[in-house]
Scaffold this active site. Structure first.
Site, PDB file in Angstrom:
ATOM      1  N   CYS A  83      -3.248  -9.956   1.772  1.00 38.79           N
ATOM      2  CA  CYS A  83      -3.855  -9.033   0.981  1.00 38.79           C
ATOM      3  C   CYS A  83      -4.612  -8.010   1.803  1.00 38.79           C
ATOM      4  O   CYS A  83      -4.297  -7.444   2.732  1.00 38.79           O
ATOM      5  CB  CYS A  83      -4.616  -9.612  -0.199  1.00 38.79           C
ATOM      6  SG  CYS A  83      -4.979  -8.448  -1.676  1.00 38.79           S
ATOM      7  N   HIS A  84      -6.106  -8.059   1.488  1.00 35.74           N
ATOM      8  CA  HIS A  84      -7.000  -7.280   2.322  1.00 35.74           C
ATOM      9  C   HIS A  84      -7.157  -7.887   3.587  1.00 35.74           C
ATOM     10  O   HIS A  84      -8.090  -7.156   4.470  1.00 35.74           O
ATOM     11  CB  HIS A  84      -8.142  -6.901   1.562  1.00 35.74           C
ATOM     12  CG  HIS A  84      -7.607  -6.029   0.267  1.00 35.74           C
ATOM     13  ND1 HIS A  84      -7.437  -6.502  -0.703  1.00 35.74           N
ATOM     14  CD2 HIS A  84      -8.147  -4.517   0.240  1.00 35.74           C
ATOM     15  CE1 HIS A  84      -7.290  -5.301  -1.594  1.00 35.74           C
ATOM     16  NE2 HIS A  84      -7.689  -4.208  -1.014  1.00 35.74           N
TER      17      HIS A  84
END
Length: 179
Positions: free
Chosen positions: A106-107
């Site tokens: 994800c991030h």
């Protein structure tokens, strides 16, 4: 095998911590929660507070050499906090310098960008990071899971919906099969 999970004291996406953690435990690995502060990590379900998890060790008091691999869970705030902590960035960079496998979802690749380890690598992430990855010299792709063999194994995934593939990649690419 001992696998480090690095996260800030708050902001981690809970399922991106618990899902790979459970997969590793079920395979016989020993996950270790490392954070920027002692105590407990506050996890989130997107923007809502979720559960807390006990910290096993504080970054700066452990070395990459003590672990066989590194998992970086995402969440929007978590990697942003990690990017601002030089001890955390140095810890991540150490895994790359030693050729140890790293997995980020994800991030979480924001922390990889800060550690200056994406140059020449191909990875995926939450789509909003693509410009950051490209600006740091990496190649961004929109794939469920991406393996980049480079000098060390790098596994990346885009989002929580990719966790099944992410977990399978970790179990395939990390050293050993839990022993």
């Amino acid at each position: 095998m001992r696998i480090a999970f690095l996260m800030a004291s708050q902001g981690v996406e809970q399922v991106e911590l618990t899902d790979p953690w459970s997969a590793l435990v079920d395979a016989g690995h020993e996950p270790v929660l490392i954070s920027t502060k002692p105590g407990r990590v506050q996890a989130f379900h997107h923007l809502d507070k979720a559960d807390t998890f006990p910290v096993d060790a504080v970054v700066g008091q452990v070395q990459a050499e003590s672990f066989d691999g590194l998992v970086l869970p995402g969440g929007v705030a978590n990697p942003d906090f990690l990017r601002m902590d030089e001890r955390a960035v140095s810890f991540v960079r150490s895994f790359f310098q030693q050729g140890r496998p790293v997995a980020a979802i994800c991030h979480a690749p924001w922390t990889l960008v800060e550690a200056d380890v994406v140059r020449g690598r191909t990875l995926t992430s939450w789509p909003s990071l693509r410009t950051d990855i490209r600006n740091a010299g990496g190649t961004w792709v929109d794939e469920q899971v991406r393996f980049d063999q480079g000098p060390n194994k790098l596994i990346t995934s885009r989002r929580p919906d990719d966790l099944k593939a992410f977990d399978e990649a970790i179990l395939t690419e990390f050293p050993g099969r839990g022993g």
